[in-house]
Scaffold this active site. Structure first.
Site, mmCIF file in Angstrom:
data_model
loop_
_atom_site.group_PDB
_atom_site.id
_atom_site.type_symbol
_atom_site.label_atom_id
_atom_site.label_comp_id
_atom_site.label_asym_id
_atom_site.label_seq_id
_atom_site.Cartn_x
_atom_site.Cartn_y
_atom_site.Cartn_z
ATOM 1 N N SER A 197 5.203 -24.951 19.144
ATOM 2 C CA SER A 197 6.026 -23.820 19.553
ATOM 3 C C SER A 197 5.147 -22.802 20.247
ATOM 4 O O SER A 197 4.002 -22.573 19.826
ATOM 5 C CB SER A 197 6.686 -23.177 18.329
ATOM 6 O OG SER A 197 7.283 -21.941 18.680
ATOM 7 N N TYR A 243 6.067 -18.480 10.398
ATOM 8 C CA TYR A 243 6.372 -19.612 11.276
ATOM 9 C C TYR A 243 5.298 -19.744 12.347
ATOM 10 O O TYR A 243 4.768 -20.838 12.589
ATOM 11 C CB TYR A 243 7.755 -19.433 11.912
ATOM 12 C CG TYR A 243 8.070 -20.464 12.965
ATOM 13 C CD1 TYR A 243 8.393 -21.765 12.601
ATOM 14 C CD2 TYR A 243 8.044 -20.133 14.319
ATOM 15 C CE1 TYR A 243 8.688 -22.720 13.567
ATOM 16 C CE2 TYR A 243 8.334 -21.083 15.287
ATOM 17 C CZ TYR A 243 8.651 -22.367 14.909
ATOM 18 O OH TYR A 243 8.932 -23.311 15.863
ATOM 19 N N LYS A 260 2.689 -22.892 13.095
ATOM 20 C CA LYS A 260 2.573 -23.588 14.380
ATOM 21 C C LYS A 260 1.163 -23.451 14.955
ATOM 22 O O LYS A 260 0.678 -24.354 15.644
ATOM 23 C CB LYS A 260 3.639 -23.100 15.360
ATOM 24 C CG LYS A 260 5.044 -23.531 14.961
ATOM 25 C CD LYS A 260 5.151 -25.053 14.852
ATOM 26 C CE LYS A 260 6.526 -25.528 14.473
ATOM 27 N NZ LYS A 260 6.642 -26.991 14.511
#
Length: 177
Positions: A143, A157, A161
């Site tokens: 991402s 998050y 990533k």
């Protein structure tokens, strides 16, 4: 361009919907035998039926990537069903949101269990089969959030990533050649 993956076996995590389902469809259309994975049996069965109706070969392995034994079971399923693994697409991921100051260690662990640890577990298990088969490919879906300095509700998050990106680089160097 069909049959570019003829005779290959591919595992696609998170392939019961969205991007993962489309990856599974395309791999199957290119001739790969595809292991569809996810937590929802009915969705997995539907994707397998769709692939088979289009002339492809697929099977479903229900798995929760937060569970280490399930990660090993996916690779074991591919080996038992199709004789090995040639490609692993680590597509599954979770992205719940939490305010930075309100995030808990459990929230961190849940995110990293699925987005990072499962990728390591799957790669470790699949690499064994790939070596036996003379090579293979591991594709990790990342991402842009890994490189976004803003954190906010996606801070953890983004960290997961970023860790995935680092692990991907290490795996590429370690498993190459």
């Amino acid at each position: 361009m069909a049959d570019r993956l003829a005779g290959k076996v591919a595992i696609v995590t998170g392939s019961t919907s969205g991007i993962g389902a489309e990856i599974a469809r395309v791999f199957a259309a290119e001739g790969a035998k595809v292991v569809v994975t996810g937590r929802r049996q009915e969705r997995g069965d539907a994707i397998v039926a769709e692939i088979e109706a289009a002339g492809g070969d697929a099977s479903f392995c229900k798995a929760d990537l937060a569970e280490p034994d399930d990660c090993e079971a996916i690779v074991a399923h591919a080996c038992a069903t199709y004789g090995g693994v040639d490609a692993l697409v680590n597509n599954a991921g979770i992205f719940p949101r939490s305010e930075f100051e309100e995030s808990t260690p459990e929230f961190w662990d849940d995110m990293f269990d699925v987005n990072v640890r499962s990728v390591w577990l799957l790669a470790r298990a699949a690499a064994r089969s790939m070596r036996e088969r003379g090579g293979g490919s591991i594709i990790n879906m990342g991402s842009g959030n890994a490189f976004n300095p803003a954190g906010g509700r996606l801070f953890i998050y983004g960290c997961s990533k970023s860790a995935l990106y680092g692990m991907t680089m290490k795996l590429a160097g370690m498993l190459a050649g």
